[in-house]
Design a protein around this motif. Structure first.
Motif, PDB file in Angstrom:
ATOM      1  N   LYS A  94       0.683  -1.048   0.067  1.00 61.49           N
ATOM      2  CA  LYS A  94       0.004   0.190   0.080  1.00 61.49           C
ATOM      3  C   LYS A  94       0.727   1.259  -0.128  1.00 61.49           C
ATOM      4  N   VAL A  95       0.384   1.986  -0.933  1.00 61.61           N
ATOM      5  CA  VAL A  95       1.370   3.481  -1.051  1.00 61.61           C
ATOM      6  C   VAL A  95       0.180   4.557  -0.696  1.00 61.61           C
ATOM      7  N   THR A  96       0.568   5.333   0.343  1.00 66.22           N
ATOM      8  CA  THR A  96      -0.504   6.348   0.912  1.00 66.22           C
ATOM      9  C   THR A  96       0.212   7.818   0.707  1.00 66.22           C
ATOM     10  N   ASP A  97      -0.631   8.827   0.215  1.00 63.99           N
ATOM     11  CA  ASP A  97      -0.005  10.121   0.317  1.00 63.99           C
ATOM     12  C   ASP A  97      -0.991  11.045   0.846  1.00 63.99           C
ATOM     13  N   ASN A  98      -0.767  12.404   1.261  1.00 60.04           N
ATOM     14  CA  ASN A  98      -1.621  13.129   1.885  1.00 60.04           C
ATOM     15  C   ASN A  98      -2.090  14.336   0.907  1.00 60.04           C
ATOM     16  N   GLY A  99      -1.830  13.838  -0.457  1.00 59.81           N
ATOM     17  CA  GLY A  99      -2.343  14.905  -1.563  1.00 59.81           C
ATOM     18  C   GLY A  99      -3.802  15.111  -1.736  1.00 59.81           C
ATOM     19  N   GLY A 100      -4.473  13.849  -1.480  1.00 60.91           N
ATOM     20  CA  GLY A 100      -5.899  14.015  -1.564  1.00 60.91           C
ATOM     21  C   GLY A 100      -6.215  14.318  -2.890  1.00 60.91           C
ATOM     22  N   PHE A 101      -5.634  13.524  -3.979  1.00 61.25           N
ATOM     23  CA  PHE A 101      -5.963  13.908  -5.218  1.00 61.25           C
ATOM     24  C   PHE A 101      -7.183  13.176  -5.880  1.00 61.25           C
ATOM     25  N   PHE A 102      -7.353  11.914  -5.450  1.00 59.83           N
ATOM     26  CA  PHE A 102      -8.600  11.241  -5.896  1.00 59.83           C
ATOM     27  C   PHE A 102      -9.886  11.688  -5.178  1.00 59.83           C
ATOM     28  N   SER A 103     -10.714  11.782  -6.365  1.00 62.18           N
ATOM     29  CA  SER A 103     -12.376  11.699  -5.706  1.00 62.18           C
ATOM     30  C   SER A 103     -13.044  10.671  -6.096  1.00 62.18           C
ATOM     31  N   ASP A 104     -14.320  10.450  -5.516  1.00 62.06           N
ATOM     32  CA  ASP A 104     -15.020   8.953  -5.809  1.00 62.06           C
ATOM     33  C   ASP A 104     -15.129   8.808  -7.189  1.00 62.06           C
ATOM     34  N   GLU A 105     -15.350   9.929  -7.973  1.00 63.26           N
ATOM     35  CA  GLU A 105     -15.678   9.790  -9.566  1.00 63.26           C
ATOM     36  C   GLU A 105     -14.551   9.391 -10.117  1.00 63.26           C
ATOM     37  N   LYS A 106     -13.375   9.840  -9.822  1.00 61.54           N
ATOM     38  CA  LYS A 106     -11.904   9.603 -10.517  1.00 61.54           C
ATOM     39  C   LYS A 106     -11.690   8.220 -10.011  1.00 61.54           C
ATOM     40  N   LYS A 107     -11.846   7.974  -8.664  1.00 58.67           N
ATOM     41  CA  LYS A 107     -11.362   6.478  -8.535  1.00 58.67           C
ATOM     42  C   LYS A 107     -12.079   5.403  -9.210  1.00 58.67           C
ATOM     43  N   ASN A 108     -13.393   5.497  -9.240  1.00 61.52           N
ATOM     44  CA  ASN A 108     -14.324   4.774 -10.039  1.00 61.52           C
ATOM     45  C   ASN A 108     -13.977   4.661 -11.426  1.00 61.52           C
ATOM     46  N   GLU A 109     -13.794   5.896 -11.771  1.00 62.17           N
ATOM     47  CA  GLU A 109     -13.448   5.849 -13.399  1.00 62.17           C
ATOM     48  C   GLU A 109     -12.191   4.955 -13.718  1.00 62.17           C
ATOM     49  N   ILE A 110     -11.086   5.207 -12.897  1.00 61.65           N
ATOM     50  CA  ILE A 110      -9.802   4.550 -13.240  1.00 61.65           C
ATOM     51  C   ILE A 110     -10.191   2.863 -13.049  1.00 61.65           C
TER      52      ILE A 110
END
Length: 594
Positions: free
Chosen positions: A516-532
């Motif tokens: 698991k790779v975790t960052d504090n950038g908060g980049f992914f929204s739910d829409e973006k995550k589901n899309e990918i």
């Protein structure tokens, strides 16, 4: 590859030999079990017989010793309680006390010997009888009659005889007058009518006669040893005096190496030990073993011959199939023109099925080979592209520019550290001969990359943590699956002001590994995550392999690599459930890396 093929080929055996070995080994096991059981049963019978024999020896020794010692004891008692002998001994004592001349004393000594000889005939059963007066005279009656002055207190047996007060005392064997002569004595004190000590009677027996039976037994059986121990712990037999009992406790006399029988003579407090070395029965056991071995060898020869004939008949058709397979050419299969097989005329259903299976295998092999060649080609392509993408000019330009700025600020130590990290990173990237590496190697390469970025963005602006149990460090995973995820974070996630954090953790249960790779950038929204995730779930791997290019998506490249490796067992998820943090989880089955 040729060396490996040679190893595999040399490690196989023909089915004919396989059947031959199987039948032969089965027969060997059966016969060996029979041989071992029969051998040990008969060997035990031999040992039991020998144990009974040594018991007979022990009984014989006990009876012989009891008879001889009872004879000596009876003679001693008869002398002590004979009035005629005691009167004659009193007359001898009075003569010696009155200090008369030696002639008179010797005359009385001869009279005493006559009484003993006429009354008991002692000389026919014992070697000698010695009578001692308490005033220091000795009369020895044996082959002749001798009278001597003697210091009784200097005799080693005097003190114990006086303590026993009339009870018998038995000495250890001692050397006699002649060379090689050993004698054993039974001695007792006797009293006058008033109960006062009057004299001492000693009955002497030749050890050759006394220990005749044990001597003959040990002479006839070289494996038999007999020890007779007196009440004081000294050896009575063999004759050597002064030896202690400790040698009996040596490893050479253990029950492991000997058959042992122990008896005790209660009347004389003697202990008799009989040791018979087990080598005595070894010859009979060896003869039995040789007999069974000869039988086993004969049966094995016959059995192997029969097994060979049967296996040869069963494997003729298989041999023909083997010849056909040897003529197999991969080129013909790839070209779609495999050699047509001829199914042999045989009534064995399994062999016919084997020929048909081989024919079907050729057809499937043609398809699989083409697919494999395509995948190998594309895998080589992606390996080169991914390796180049890690060292794209833009990345090197940024690093070199950072080093230039640091040089102007005289940051020599930081420049050295960055160069070392960059060197390790580039060395790892340039090695393209490994498709799989250990978790430890992959984490180390990622650490080098992160250290470079830490220097580039500043120690206070960026930090990272890596967690991995020692038990998971040697797990083999695809190369370049962690670093693209971290690089992706720097490209897309860190859009806000620092400080920035990255945390890498590895977990596993021995069957599946997850990273698991975790960052504090908060980049992914739910829409973006589901899309990918939806896009990746419907990827055409073969098509994507052809469209990969330098500087492509790190997430997609990583997904393709683990998907190609683990197929339906691939783990790939994105977690943005914690506000301000995004985690990418990848994983697969733990395997041996082949």
């Amino acid at each position: 590859m040729k060396k490996k093929q040679h190893f595999i080929k040399s490690g196989l055996i023909s089915y004919r030999l396989y059947l031959f070995y199987t039948f032969s080994i089965f027969i060997v096991i059966i016969l060996s079990v029979f041989f071992v059981l029969s051998y040990y049963r008969n060997a035990q019978d031999i040992y039991t017989s020998e144990q009974q024999e040594i018991k007979v020896y022990a009984d014989s020794v006990v009876n012989s010793l009891e008879q001889e010692m009872d004879t000596m004891s009876a003679i001693s008692m008869n002398i002590v309680y004979s009035n005629a002998v005691r009167d004659s001994f009193n007359q001898f004592n009075r003569t010696t006390v009155q200090n008369t001349n030696d002639i008179t004393a010797r005359k009385e000594a001869w009279n005493l010997s006559d009484y003993i000889f006429i009354t008991f005939g002692a000389f026919q059963r014992v070697r000698q009888v010695n009578m001692y007066s308490l005033n220091g005279y000795e009369v020895s009656i044996g082959n002749g009659v001798m009278m001597n002055r003697i210091d009784l207190s200097g005799c080693p047996w005097y003190a114990p005889v006086m303590r026993l007060a009339g009870k018998k005392y038995i000495t250890a064997p001692a050397t006699g007058m002649q060379r090689g002569e050993y004698n054993l004595s039974l001695i007792r004190l006797f009293y006058d009518s008033l109960g006062q000590p009057e004299g001492i009677a000693e009955v002497v027996q030749d050890c050759t006669k006394l220990f005749k039976t044990p001597s003959e037994l040990t002479a006839d059986n070289k494996f038999l040893r007999i020890y007779i121990i007196g009440s004081d712990g000294k050896f009575l037999f063999p004759y050597t005096s002064g030896r202690r009992i400790q040698p009996l406790l040596s490893p050479g006399n253990s029950r492991k190496n000997n058959l042992i029988e122990i008896r005790h003579l209660e009347n004389y407090d003697w202990t008799i030990y009989l040791f018979e070395n087990k080598q005595a029965v070894a010859k009979s056991v060896r003869d039995l073993k040789y007999y069974y071995l000869l039988l086993l060898f004969t049966i094995l020869v016959d059995t192997t011959l029969i097994c060979f004939i049967i296996s040869n008949q069963l494997t003729t058709s298989i041999g023909r199939l083997s010849d056909t397979i040897k003529k197999f050419e991969l080129k013909n299969v790839v070209d779609g023109t495999p050699e047509k097989l001829f199914v042999p005329d045989t009534r064995v259903r399994e062999i016919v099925s084997l020929w048909k299976t081989y024919s079907n295998m050729q057809e499937k092999l043609a398809l699989s080979t083409k697919e494999l060649l395509l995948r190998k080609s594309e895998e080589t392509k992606i390996k080169l592209q991914l390796s180049q993408s890690f060292v794209e000019p833009h990345f090197l330009y940024n690093i070199l520019n950072t080093i230039s700025v640091m040089a102007e600020d005289d940051m020599d130590d930081e420049i050295i550290e960055m160069c070392e990290q960059l060197t390790s990173y580039l060395r790892y990237v340039s090695k393209t001969d490994e498709a799989l590496v250990s978790v430890e190697q992959e984490l180390e390469m990622t650490k080098n990359y992160l250290e470079i970025m830490k220097i580039r963005y500043g120690q206070d602006n960026f930090s990272y943590k890596i967690h991995c149990p020692d038990t998971l460090l040697q797990i083999r995973i695809p190369k370049f699956v962690i670093q693209p995820l971290t690089e992706n974070i720097f490209k897309y996630a860190f859009t806000e002001s620092p400080p920035w954090k990255i945390e890498i953790s590895v977990e596993g249960d021995g069957t599946v590994w997850q990273l698991k790779v975790t960052d504090n950038g908060g980049f992914f929204s739910d829409e973006k995550k589901n899309e990918i995730l939806t896009q990746f779930a419907h990827l055409d791997i073969d098509a994507e392999l052809k469209n990969l290019h330098i500087g492509g998506s790190g997430l997609k490249n990583t997904y393709i690599r683990i998907k190609m490796r683990y197929k339906e067992h691939t783990v790939f998820t994105i977690d943005n459930s914690v506000k301000g943090y995004t985690s990418v989880v990848i994983g697969g089955l733990v395997d041996d890396g082949k």
